[in-house]
Motif scaffolding. Structure first.
Motif, short mmCIF file in Angstrom:
data_model
loop_
_atom_site.label_atom_id
_atom_site.label_comp_id
_atom_site.label_asym_id
_atom_site.label_seq_id
_atom_site.Cartn_x
_atom_site.Cartn_y
_atom_site.Cartn_z
N ASN A 206 -5.07 -2.17 -19.04
CA ASN A 206 -5.23 -1.29 -17.88
C ASN A 206 -4.67 0.08 -18.22
OD1 ASN A 206 -5.41 -0.12 -15.33
ND2 ASN A 206 -3.46 -1.01 -14.68
N LEU B 69 -7.45 0.45 -13.49
CA LEU B 69 -7.06 -0.13 -12.21
C LEU B 69 -6.02 0.79 -11.58
CD1 LEU B 69 -6.68 -3.91 -13.20
CD2 LEU B 69 -8.66 -2.75 -12.23
N ASP C 124 -4.98 0.56 -8.34
CA ASP C 124 -4.27 -0.13 -7.26
C ASP C 124 -3.33 -1.16 -7.87
OD1 ASP C 124 -3.39 -1.39 -5.01
OD2 ASP C 124 -5.31 -2.31 -4.51
N ALA D 294 -1.73 -3.47 -6.55
CA ALA D 294 -1.91 -4.81 -5.98
C ALA D 294 -3.02 -5.58 -6.68
CB ALA D 294 -2.20 -4.69 -4.49
N SER D 295 -3.89 -4.90 -7.42
CA SER D 295 -4.99 -5.58 -8.09
C SER D 295 -4.64 -6.00 -9.52
CB SER D 295 -6.23 -4.67 -8.12
OG SER D 295 -5.99 -3.52 -8.92
N PRO E 233 -3.69 -10.08 -9.84
CA PRO E 233 -4.89 -10.91 -9.80
C PRO E 233 -5.73 -10.80 -11.07
CG PRO E 233 -4.58 -9.85 -7.68
CD PRO E 233 -3.57 -9.25 -8.61
N ALA E 234 -5.78 -9.61 -11.67
CA ALA E 234 -6.54 -9.44 -12.91
C ALA E 234 -5.90 -10.23 -14.05
CB ALA E 234 -6.63 -7.96 -13.28
#
Length: 229
Positions: free
Chosen positions: A32, A63, A65, A67-68, A71-72
């Motif tokens: 990321n 990414l 965010d 918060a994402s 999950p990734a």
């Protein structure tokens, strides 16, 4: 973990299997790179330089965010990323990620934020600016005394839980918290180095002369009132 900023994290199974041990192992992995032009985006590219890798040697996602990110990692769409608290500690507790190194460990101590006065405020309200910075520095010292020495800890954490998005008091003892200089000193060397990087990579077209825009009179006043530590 008492004080730390951004931390580079790697998916835990990659660490456990030995596929990731050090930066050169990032080759071929999905990383990321955060928001283009952001500090974490810069850290990603500087880290690749340290690894002796080119951006084309990895697969970069953006990414923006926080918060994402976890999950990734959970669905294995991501192998490595810069992350911030409390997401880093949460991800470690969930068994999704392992900490590699902080930004300070990789690049030296960084200046994350600064106090800025507008030109109008600075020219017309110097007394208010001096009083504000005195109160701010007093608050910084109260925060540091609570986090580092336990002084008025519950009271300070109560303020943080009330006025921030992190509402669980127990988390403050588990996460790495932002560090501050008790004398309010800026790391101008780090700020200048970061700007130089942005200039070299085309993100900043008109660099700022920090020696001209930095005005120490407010901090000098605050230190005159509070004394140095």
């Amino acid at each position: 973990l008492n004080h730390c900023g951004a931390t580079f994290v790697v998916r835990k199974d990659l660490v456990d299997s030995g596929k990731f041990k050090d930066l050169p192992d990032l080759k071929g992995m999905t990383l990321n790179a955060a928001t283009p032009g952001s500090t974490l985006n810069q850290y990603t590219y500087r880290m690749l330089d340290k690894a002796g890798l080119k951006p084309t040697d990895v697969k970069l996602q953006n990414l923006s965010d926080f918060a994402s990110i976890l999950p990734a990692f959970s669905n294995k769409a991501l192998d490595g990323s810069w992350n911030i608290e409390p997401f880093t500690t949460i991800g470690v507790k969930q068994g999704l990620i392992s900490r590699y190194k902080t930004s300070a460990q990789l690049f030296g101590v960084q200046q994350s934020t600064v106090i800025i006065f507008s030109p109008n405020f600075a020219s017309q309200h110097q007394d208010a600016g001096k009083k504000f910075l005195t109160g701010y520095l007093h608050g910084v010292r109260d925060y540091l005394d609570a986090i580092d020495k336990g002084k008025d800890y519950d009271q300070i954490i109560g303020i943080l839980t009330k006025d921030s998005s992190l509402k669980d008091p127990a988390m403050y003892k588990q996460i790495g918290l932002p560090g501050f200089d008790p004398n309010g000193q800026l790391r101008l060397d780090a700020i200048k180095a970061n700007q130089d990087w942005y200039v070299q990579h085309g993100d900043v077209k008109a660099p700022v002369d920090f020696d001209k825009v930095y005005d120490p009179q407010y901090l000098d006043y605050a230190l005159g009132v509070l004394g140095r530590r």
